[in-house]
Write an enzyme that holds these catalytic residues in place. Structure first.
Site, mmCIF file in Angstrom:
data_model
loop_
_atom_site.group_PDB
_atom_site.id
_atom_site.type_symbol
_atom_site.label_atom_id
_atom_site.label_comp_id
_atom_site.label_asym_id
_atom_site.label_seq_id
_atom_site.Cartn_x
_atom_site.Cartn_y
_atom_site.Cartn_z
ATOM 1 C CG HIS A 269 40.650 24.893 -12.906
ATOM 2 N ND1 HIS A 269 41.100 24.019 -11.955
ATOM 3 C CD2 HIS A 269 39.904 24.153 -13.757
ATOM 4 C CE1 HIS A 269 40.650 22.806 -12.204
ATOM 5 N NE2 HIS A 269 39.924 22.857 -13.306
ATOM 6 C CG ASP B 154 44.120 24.991 -10.334
ATOM 7 O OD1 ASP B 154 43.290 25.329 -11.154
ATOM 8 O OD2 ASP B 154 45.006 24.156 -10.601
ATOM 9 C CD1 TRP C 206 32.756 24.377 -6.079
ATOM 10 C CD2 TRP C 206 31.107 22.868 -6.014
ATOM 11 N NE1 TRP C 206 32.276 24.323 -4.786
ATOM 12 C CE2 TRP C 206 31.263 23.414 -4.718
ATOM 13 C CE3 TRP C 206 30.109 21.900 -6.212
ATOM 14 C CZ2 TRP C 206 30.482 23.016 -3.626
ATOM 15 C CZ3 TRP C 206 29.329 21.512 -5.123
ATOM 16 C CH2 TRP C 206 29.525 22.070 -3.861
ATOM 17 C CG ASN C 207 33.631 27.831 -10.741
ATOM 18 O OD1 ASN C 207 34.051 28.355 -9.725
ATOM 19 N ND2 ASN C 207 34.387 27.074 -11.523
HETATM 20 N N1 UDP Z 1 30.593 30.838 -17.846
HETATM 21 C C1 UDP Z 1 30.139 32.044 -18.318
HETATM 22 N N2 UDP Z 1 29.440 32.044 -19.488
HETATM 23 C C2 UDP Z 1 29.171 30.920 -20.193
HETATM 24 C C3 UDP Z 1 29.623 29.688 -19.702
HETATM 25 C C4 UDP Z 1 30.330 29.670 -18.510
HETATM 26 O O1 UDP Z 1 30.361 33.105 -17.716
HETATM 27 O O2 UDP Z 1 28.530 31.019 -21.232
HETATM 28 C C5 UDP Z 1 31.349 30.801 -16.581
HETATM 29 C C6 UDP Z 1 30.447 30.437 -15.431
HETATM 30 O O3 UDP Z 1 29.832 31.598 -14.911
HETATM 31 C C7 UDP Z 1 31.414 29.777 -14.458
HETATM 32 C C8 UDP Z 1 32.472 29.174 -15.361
HETATM 33 O O4 UDP Z 1 32.343 29.809 -16.642
HETATM 34 O O5 UDP Z 1 32.000 30.747 -13.633
HETATM 35 C C9 UDP Z 1 32.299 27.691 -15.562
HETATM 36 O O6 UDP Z 1 32.748 27.020 -14.446
HETATM 37 P P1 UDP Z 1 32.112 25.647 -13.958
HETATM 38 O O7 UDP Z 1 32.897 25.187 -12.779
HETATM 39 O O8 UDP Z 1 30.676 25.810 -13.746
HETATM 40 O O9 UDP Z 1 32.265 24.670 -15.157
HETATM 41 P P2 UDP Z 1 33.465 24.251 -16.144
HETATM 42 O O10 UDP Z 1 33.423 25.230 -17.225
HETATM 43 O O11 UDP Z 1 34.720 24.271 -15.355
HETATM 44 O O12 UDP Z 1 33.030 22.907 -16.569
#
Ligand code: UDP
Length: 475
Positions: A21, A118, A371-372
């Site tokens: 988020h 959010d 989603w990111n």
């Molecule tokens: N991320 C990162 N390094 C890692 C793991 C995750 O920079 O080792 C970042 C990734 O680039 C993304 C976010 O963390 O921007 C994860 O968001 P996402 O919506 O994919 O998944 P969530 O963590 O919310 O399940």
């Protein structure tokens, strides 16, 4: 107290906890500052569990001038949440506790022209209405899931029994039907606190002055058209939607360890490395971790793998990633690190994901389909293997494999939950060296170009955000 910059529109942005988020809301804040004449106060919910990765991101010296990070009073998680509370409910409790100070903070900040929140922060609607501040919602996942949420209160009213037990896919108005087995975790079981929270949050989305979506027309034409044109959304008074995506991390602070990882990638052939990562929170069981290690080894493809200690909960590091003890030798199969030394790089806990995806040696992404991460993969032209774990990731995985066809999905044997090493070996080979992998790579590159165009000056997402920023300025 933050002093707003003269001639700039002062707006506040409020994210709930969790990097999935914080990252896109921070990107929205940066774009408002850099391209749309705004001064942004980024309101940061802090807890006794706030993660090292979160601190790293929000204290980065590369944040632009005109973007201030304002910490809300720290919430002691141990006193407000029981240890086994489900994830969405835990976020809800932390947000509720934290937002007790929101009203006085907004007054101290000199009443910003708008607040962007959010999805977990909908208490802000009442607070802002007392202060006459318009509140916008930034929905951090797909438009299709947003449409589902808008329909959820109706489903809740009309359907008896569990949604997961429905015999047919759920017909969300104007959208691709959702298979019951793909339903997001919080809406699977009616009697849970998470379900009640999601119905409540969803029923409040129409209170927003507008909805920012982290998407663009070429990625989700069906769901965007539905929300704009289908009579159902008009009847429930859905606010205007502004697709402003894909907003993904542009730059990220790099440590000396990160530089070592990138130096390793520099030595690999173009598009030859599979990046394996499960987002900020994703963790695997002991058995699944072992099968994945074996599958990667058997595939004989190059990989970089962000590893975390095994955990029985799929979202084991959601609140504290980067702060856990992590020595891969203690939990990866014996001899794995030595045997894969020439082909693989294991990174404990956290990698600079967008920098890795942007690297020319990266040719595939085995992802949990947050989603990111999905948007980051698309904007860097990297095809995917889907590995959904929790939240709405199964819906995203189905969208990526069946609707836009940018990914391959491994199969799990009937009645089992663990993906076996042979299947992992198969999908990795298909993606990295098979014909299907090549076709997916072409498609994802086309979509990458369309993503970049939408964000450029004059592109659809640029103009959407510009339109709202102008309204704020005129008010
Ligand atoms: N991320 C990162 N390094 C890692 C793991 C995750 O920079 O080792 C970042 C990734 O680039 C993304 C976010 O963390 O921007 C994860 O968001 P996402 O919506 O994919 O998944 P969530 O963590 O919310 O399940």
């Amino acid at each position: 107290m933050v002093v707003a910059t003269p001639n700039k529109t002062h707006v506040a942005v409020l994210s709930s906890p969790g990097l999935g988020h914080i990252i896109p809301l921070l990107e929205l804040a940066k774009r408002l500052v850099i391209y749309h004449d705004s001064h942004v106060s980024f309101l940061n919910i802090t807890t006794t569990e706030s993660s090292a990765a979160q601190d790293h991101l929000l204290r980065s010296p590369s944040l632009p001038n005109g973007l201030d990070i304002v910490d809300l009073p720290r919430v002691d998680v141990a006193t407000v949440c029981s240890p086994d509370i489900p994830i969405a409910h835990k976020i809800g409790v932390i947000v509720e506790e934290s937002l007790q100070s929101l009203k006085s903070l907004l007054i101290d900040l000199g009443k910003p022209k708008a607040l962007v929140i959010d999805l977990f922060c909908t208490q802000a609607f009442e607070i802002c209405s007392q202060l006459d501040i318009p509140t916008y919602l930034f929905f951090t996942t797909s438009t299709a899931f947003f449409a589902f949420c808008l329909y959820l209160p109706t489903l809740d009213h009309e359907v008896e029994g569990e949604l997961v037990d429905l015999p047919e896919p759920i017909e969300v108005p104007g959208c691709t039907p959702v298979r019951p087995e793909d339903l997001a975790d919080p809406v699977r079981h009616r009697k849970t606190d998470d379900y009640q929270l999601f119905v409540l949050l969803s029923s409040r989305f129409p209170l927003a002055a507008g909805i920012f979506l982290n998407s663009w027309d070429d990625l989700e034409p069906v769901a965007l058209k539905a929300i704009r044109e289908n009579t159902f959304y008009k009847q429930i008074h859905a606010p205007p939607v502004y697709p402003v995506g894909p907003l993904v991390k542009q730059d990220e602070p790099l440590s000396s360890k990160d530089a070592e990882y990138l130096a390793w990638l520099d030595k690999q052939p173009s598009e030859s490395v599979l990046f394996v990562s499960f987002g900020s929170g994703g963790t695997l069981s002991t058995e699944q971790l072992r099968e994945l290690a074996w599958g990667l080894e058997l595939s004989q493809q190059r990989f970089t793998w962000v590893v975390r200690p095994p955990c029985d909960t799929a979202s084991g590091t959601f609140f504290n990633v980067g702060s856990e003890l992590n020595d891969p030798k203690t939990y990866l199969p014996e001899g794995f690190l030595e045997r894969t030394n020439a082909l693989g790089l294991v990174i404990p806990s956290w990698a600079p994901q967008t920098t890795v995806l942007r690297h020319p040696s990266t040719g595939g992404f085995l992802s949990h389909c947050g989603w990111n991460s999905s948007l980051e993969s698309i904007t860097h032209g990297v095809p995917m293997i889907t590995w959904p774990l929790y939240a709405e990731q199964r819906t995203n995985a189905t969208f990526l494999t069946e609707e836009v066809k940018l990914a391959i999905r491994p199969e799990v044997e009937r009645g089992k939950t663990v993906v076996r090493r042979e299947e992992i070996e198969r999908v990795v080979r298909v993606l990295m060296e098979g014909e299907e992998g090549k076709a997916i790579r072409c498609r994802v590159k086309e979509l990458k170009d369309s993503a970049l165009k939408s964000l450029d000056y004059g592109g659809s997402s640029y103009e959407s955000l510009s339109c709202v920023a102008k309204q704020w300025r005129l008010n």
